[in-house]
Design a protein around this motif. Structure first.
Motif, PDB file in Angstrom:
ATOM      1  N   LEU A 183       5.434  -6.416 -13.972  1.00 23.56           N
ATOM      2  CA  LEU A 183       6.267  -7.512 -14.480  1.00 23.56           C
ATOM      3  C   LEU A 183       6.026  -8.816 -13.722  1.00 23.56           C
ATOM      4  O   LEU A 183       6.349  -9.896 -14.229  1.00 23.56           O
ATOM      5  CB  LEU A 183       7.746  -7.123 -14.404  1.00 23.56           C
ATOM      6  CG  LEU A 183       8.216  -6.125 -15.479  1.00 23.56           C
ATOM      7  CD1 LEU A 183       9.579  -5.559 -15.127  1.00 23.56           C
ATOM      8  CD2 LEU A 183       8.252  -6.806 -16.853  1.00 23.56           C
ATOM      9  N   LYS A 184       5.457  -8.714 -12.536  1.00 17.72           N
ATOM     10  CA  LYS A 184       5.179  -9.906 -11.728  1.00 17.72           C
ATOM     11  C   LYS A 184       3.802 -10.497 -12.005  1.00 17.72           C
ATOM     12  O   LYS A 184       3.474 -11.571 -11.495  1.00 17.72           O
ATOM     13  CB  LYS A 184       5.277  -9.566 -10.241  1.00 17.72           C
ATOM     14  CG  LYS A 184       6.647  -9.059  -9.813  1.00 17.72           C
ATOM     15  CD  LYS A 184       6.619  -8.625  -8.353  1.00 17.72           C
ATOM     16  CE  LYS A 184       7.954  -8.029  -7.914  1.00 17.72           C
ATOM     17  NZ  LYS A 184       7.906  -7.527  -6.519  1.00 17.72           N
ATOM     18  N   GLN A 185       2.987  -9.787 -12.786  1.00 16.51           N
ATOM     19  CA  GLN A 185       1.618 -10.237 -13.020  1.00 16.51           C
ATOM     20  C   GLN A 185       1.589 -11.455 -13.946  1.00 16.51           C
ATOM     21  O   GLN A 185       2.377 -11.564 -14.888  1.00 16.51           O
ATOM     22  CB  GLN A 185       0.791  -9.102 -13.621  1.00 16.51           C
ATOM     23  CG  GLN A 185       0.712  -7.860 -12.763  1.00 16.51           C
ATOM     24  CD  GLN A 185       0.080  -8.130 -11.415  1.00 16.51           C
ATOM     25  OE1 GLN A 185      -1.056  -8.603 -11.328  1.00 16.51           O
ATOM     26  NE2 GLN A 185       0.821  -7.840 -10.344  1.00 16.51           N
ATOM     27  N   GLU A 186       0.651 -12.348 -13.684  1.00 14.57           N
ATOM     28  CA  GLU A 186       0.506 -13.563 -14.475  1.00 14.57           C
ATOM     29  C   GLU A 186       0.215 -13.234 -15.935  1.00 14.57           C
ATOM     30  O   GLU A 186       0.708 -13.911 -16.849  1.00 14.57           O
ATOM     31  CB  GLU A 186      -0.622 -14.428 -13.891  1.00 14.57           C
ATOM     32  CG  GLU A 186      -0.815 -15.757 -14.594  1.00 14.57           C
ATOM     33  CD  GLU A 186       0.408 -16.660 -14.460  1.00 14.57           C
ATOM     34  OE1 GLU A 186       0.615 -17.497 -15.363  1.00 14.57           O
ATOM     35  OE2 GLU A 186       1.150 -16.525 -13.456  1.00 14.57           O
ATOM     36  N   ALA A 187      -0.604 -12.178 -16.161  1.00 15.54           N
ATOM     37  CA  ALA A 187      -0.937 -11.811 -17.538  1.00 15.54           C
ATOM     38  C   ALA A 187       0.300 -11.409 -18.321  1.00 15.54           C
ATOM     39  O   ALA A 187       0.398 -11.676 -19.529  1.00 15.54           O
ATOM     40  CB  ALA A 187      -1.946 -10.659 -17.531  1.00 15.54           C
ATOM     41  N   VAL A 188       1.273 -10.778 -17.652  1.00 16.63           N
ATOM     42  CA  VAL A 188       2.510 -10.368 -18.319  1.00 16.63           C
ATOM     43  C   VAL A 188       3.403 -11.576 -18.573  1.00 16.63           C
ATOM     44  O   VAL A 188       4.047 -11.687 -19.624  1.00 16.63           O
ATOM     45  CB  VAL A 188       3.243  -9.306 -17.472  1.00 16.63           C
ATOM     46  CG1 VAL A 188       4.619  -8.973 -18.062  1.00 16.63           C
ATOM     47  CG2 VAL A 188       2.391  -8.049 -17.358  1.00 16.63           C
ATOM     48  N   ARG A 189       3.429 -12.499 -17.634  1.00 13.18           N
ATOM     49  CA  ARG A 189       4.246 -13.704 -17.812  1.00 13.18           C
ATOM     50  C   ARG A 189       3.762 -14.535 -18.987  1.00 13.18           C
ATOM     51  O   ARG A 189       4.550 -15.192 -19.674  1.00 13.18           O
ATOM     52  CB  ARG A 189       4.210 -14.546 -16.535  1.00 13.18           C
ATOM     53  CG  ARG A 189       4.891 -13.867 -15.336  1.00 13.18           C
ATOM     54  CD  ARG A 189       4.685 -14.686 -14.090  1.00 13.18           C
ATOM     55  NE  ARG A 189       5.318 -14.068 -12.920  1.00 13.18           N
ATOM     56  CZ  ARG A 189       5.175 -14.506 -11.678  1.00 13.18           C
ATOM     57  NH1 ARG A 189       4.417 -15.576 -11.434  1.00 13.18           N
ATOM     58  NH2 ARG A 189       5.770 -13.882 -10.682  1.00 13.18           N
ATOM     59  N   ARG A 190       2.463 -14.516 -19.245  1.00 17.28           N
ATOM     60  CA  ARG A 190       1.900 -15.321 -20.325  1.00 17.28           C
ATOM     61  C   ARG A 190       2.032 -14.652 -21.692  1.00 17.28           C
ATOM     62  O   ARG A 190       1.862 -15.311 -22.706  1.00 17.28           O
ATOM     63  CB  ARG A 190       0.413 -15.606 -20.058  1.00 17.28           C
ATOM     64  CG  ARG A 190       0.142 -16.515 -18.866  1.00 17.28           C
ATOM     65  CD  ARG A 190      -1.263 -17.099 -18.962  1.00 17.28           C
ATOM     66  NE  ARG A 190      -2.249 -16.045 -19.209  1.00 17.28           N
ATOM     67  CZ  ARG A 190      -2.972 -15.459 -18.259  1.00 17.28           C
ATOM     68  NH1 ARG A 190      -2.802 -15.796 -16.992  1.00 17.28           N
ATOM     69  NH2 ARG A 190      -3.853 -14.521 -18.571  1.00 17.28           N
ATOM     70  N   GLN A 191       2.287 -13.326 -21.715  1.00 17.21           N
ATOM     71  CA  GLN A 191       2.329 -12.606 -22.980  1.00 17.21           C
ATOM     72  C   GLN A 191       3.678 -11.899 -23.132  1.00 17.21           C
ATOM     73  O   GLN A 191       3.887 -10.821 -22.573  1.00 17.21           O
ATOM     74  CB  GLN A 191       1.184 -11.597 -23.052  1.00 17.21           C
ATOM     75  CG  GLN A 191      -0.203 -12.257 -22.927  1.00 17.21           C
ATOM     76  CD  GLN A 191      -1.338 -11.293 -23.199  1.00 17.21           C
ATOM     77  OE1 GLN A 191      -1.297 -10.534 -24.148  1.00 17.21           O
ATOM     78  NE2 GLN A 191      -2.345 -11.328 -22.344  1.00 17.21           N
ATOM     79  N   PRO A 192       4.591 -12.486 -23.886  1.00  9.29           N
ATOM     80  CA  PRO A 192       5.937 -11.934 -24.050  1.00  9.29           C
ATOM     81  C   PRO A 192       5.951 -10.500 -24.563  1.00  9.29           C
ATOM     82  O   PRO A 192       6.825  -9.709 -24.194  1.00  9.29           O
ATOM     83  CB  PRO A 192       6.588 -12.889 -25.055  1.00  9.29           C
ATOM     84  CG  PRO A 192       5.813 -14.166 -24.929  1.00  9.29           C
ATOM     85  CD  PRO A 192       4.415 -13.761 -24.617  1.00  9.29           C
ATOM     86  N   GLN A 193       4.986 -10.127 -25.422  1.00 10.25           N
ATOM     87  CA  GLN A 193       4.992  -8.776 -25.976  1.00 10.25           C
ATOM     88  C   GLN A 193       4.744  -7.732 -24.886  1.00 10.25           C
ATOM     89  O   GLN A 193       5.314  -6.631 -24.936  1.00 10.25           O
ATOM     90  CB  GLN A 193       3.960  -8.634 -27.110  1.00 10.25           C
ATOM     91  CG  GLN A 193       2.505  -8.744 -26.690  1.00 10.25           C
ATOM     92  CD  GLN A 193       2.011 -10.171 -26.671  1.00 10.25           C
ATOM     93  OE1 GLN A 193       2.807 -11.102 -26.519  1.00 10.25           O
ATOM     94  NE2 GLN A 193       0.710 -10.349 -26.806  1.00 10.25           N
ATOM     95  N   LEU A 194       3.911  -8.066 -23.893  1.00  6.73           N
ATOM     96  CA  LEU A 194       3.689  -7.142 -22.779  1.00  6.73           C
ATOM     97  C   LEU A 194       4.947  -7.034 -21.918  1.00  6.73           C
ATOM     98  O   LEU A 194       5.326  -5.937 -21.483  1.00  6.73           O
ATOM     99  CB  LEU A 194       2.504  -7.612 -21.924  1.00  6.73           C
ATOM    100  CG  LEU A 194       1.104  -7.512 -22.550  1.00  6.73           C
ATOM    101  CD1 LEU A 194       0.055  -8.036 -21.572  1.00  6.73           C
ATOM    102  CD2 LEU A 194       0.785  -6.072 -22.944  1.00  6.73           C
TER     103      LEU A 194
END
Length: 354
Positions: free
Chosen positions: A326-337
């Motif tokens: 949940l702290k990863q940048e990729a997750v922050r950029r993609q709401p579905q993840l």
């Protein structure tokens, strides 16, 4: 010269060359990955004979000349793709290093198995024809006796015999080599004969023999377990996912992989999960990981949406790993993840509220 790796000339019509049976036999063993020094073990022929045959194959135009020290070979438009630096097939137990894509490890490609070229298929067809026309009509006990002392091309032809006793005699022949072992692994369809083949450790550990064994529909599940249960998880996964492998063997491979996953080192578990981008997790339902494995998974930066998504769907994903993702940048950029992770049963309470 012994370090030279002979490669076929893709511009030559190999099937039309006036080759002797012995030359055709050696030509069928050239996979673009095996150096000259290993051809003796592969063919059962002495080094000086190998050198003489290779010289004639170069003269025929069937094989590319050995590079000279004065000029290194350069790729050309006519160079086959397999002539690029190949993965060494010999008997290495180690897999290749994982590829890096945007800093994220992804699945190492399957070993580039030397494809059966036209000359190899033609040679195998000739040996099968020789067996069916001249050898198969003989009584079984006579074939078994002849196989112990046979020379080429009869020795290769005997590898197509369906009777285990004859295969055992082939394996007792002093001229038998890895090439014959691979023929047996591919074309012999009796579990007893395959058990005899794998009784020779040098043959059982050969990459080519193992490749054809798992594709052989008569490979006993017990033999697979003995040969593969101690191998790395990633290698077991590749067998389980290989569509060229019969479903029965794939099922056994999945069972062996699940059993080994419970006892494998943490580093090996992480390697499997990361290098398959989490695809393996669908086969590991009901299995969890220990604290060390979770810690290693949490020590990484995740950029692959596929990997994150597969972990989010893994019911046994540790709470610390969900929190880390949940702290990863990729997750922050993609709401579905982020939504997938927040809905995970092991997600932190504050993450669900967020």
């Amino acid at each position: 010269m012994n370090d030279w790796t002979p490669r076929l000339n893709s511009t030559t019509a190999l099937a039309r060359l006036p080759l002797t049976p012995e030359e055709g036999f050696v030509l069928s063993r050239l996979d673009g990955a095996t150096p000259v020094r290993h051809l003796t073990a592969l063919t059962g022929l002495p080094p000086e004979r190998i050198q003489a045959i290779l010289t004639r194959l170069v003269e025929h135009g069937a094989v590319l000349p050995a590079p000279t020290s004065a000029s290194a070979p350069t790729p050309s438009a006519t160079t086959p793709r397999s002539a690029a630096p190949p993965q060494q097939e010999e008997s290495s137990e180690e897999e290749g290093e994982p590829l890096l894509v945007d800093g994220e490890e992804t699945l190492t490609p399957e070993e580039d198995a030397p494809e059966e070229d036209a000359s190899a298929e033609a040679a195998a067809g000739n040996w099968r024809q020789l067996f069916e026309r001249r050898l198969h009509p003989l009584p079984e006990d006579e074939r078994a006796s002849l196989a112990r002392s046979a020379e080429e091309p009869e020795l290769s032809a005997f590898c197509f015999d369906p009777v285990p006793a004859v295969i055992k005699s082939v394996l007792e022949n002093m001229r038998v080599g890895l090439g014959h072992a691979r023929l047996i692994a591919r074309h012999h369809h009796n579990p007893v004969g395959l058990e005899a083949l794998c009784g020779r450790a040098a043959f059982a550990s050969d990459v080519g023999v193992r490749r054809w064994l798992v594709r052989n529909p008569q490979l006993p599940s017990g033999l697979y377990r003995r040969l593969w249960s101690g191998r790395r998880l990633l290698e077991q996964y590749k067998v389980a996912m290989d569509r060229d492998v019969p479903e029965g063997t794939r099922r056994t491979a999945r069972e062996v992989m699940r059993t080994r996953f419970n006892t494998a080192p943490a580093e090996e578990r992480v390697e499997l999960i990361i290098n398959t981008e989490g695809r393996v997790l669908a086969s590991l339902v009901g299995l969890g990981v220990d604290g060390k494995t979770a810690a290693l998974l949490c020590g990484r930066t995740y950029r692959s949406p596929m990997l994150i998504q597969n972990i989010a769907r893994w019911s046994a994903a540790p709470p610390v790993l969900i929190a880390h993702l949940l702290k990863q940048e990729a997750v922050r950029r993609q709401p579905q993840l982020r939504m997938l992770l927040q809905r995970h049963p092991n997600a932190p309470a504050d993450a669900r509220r967020g």
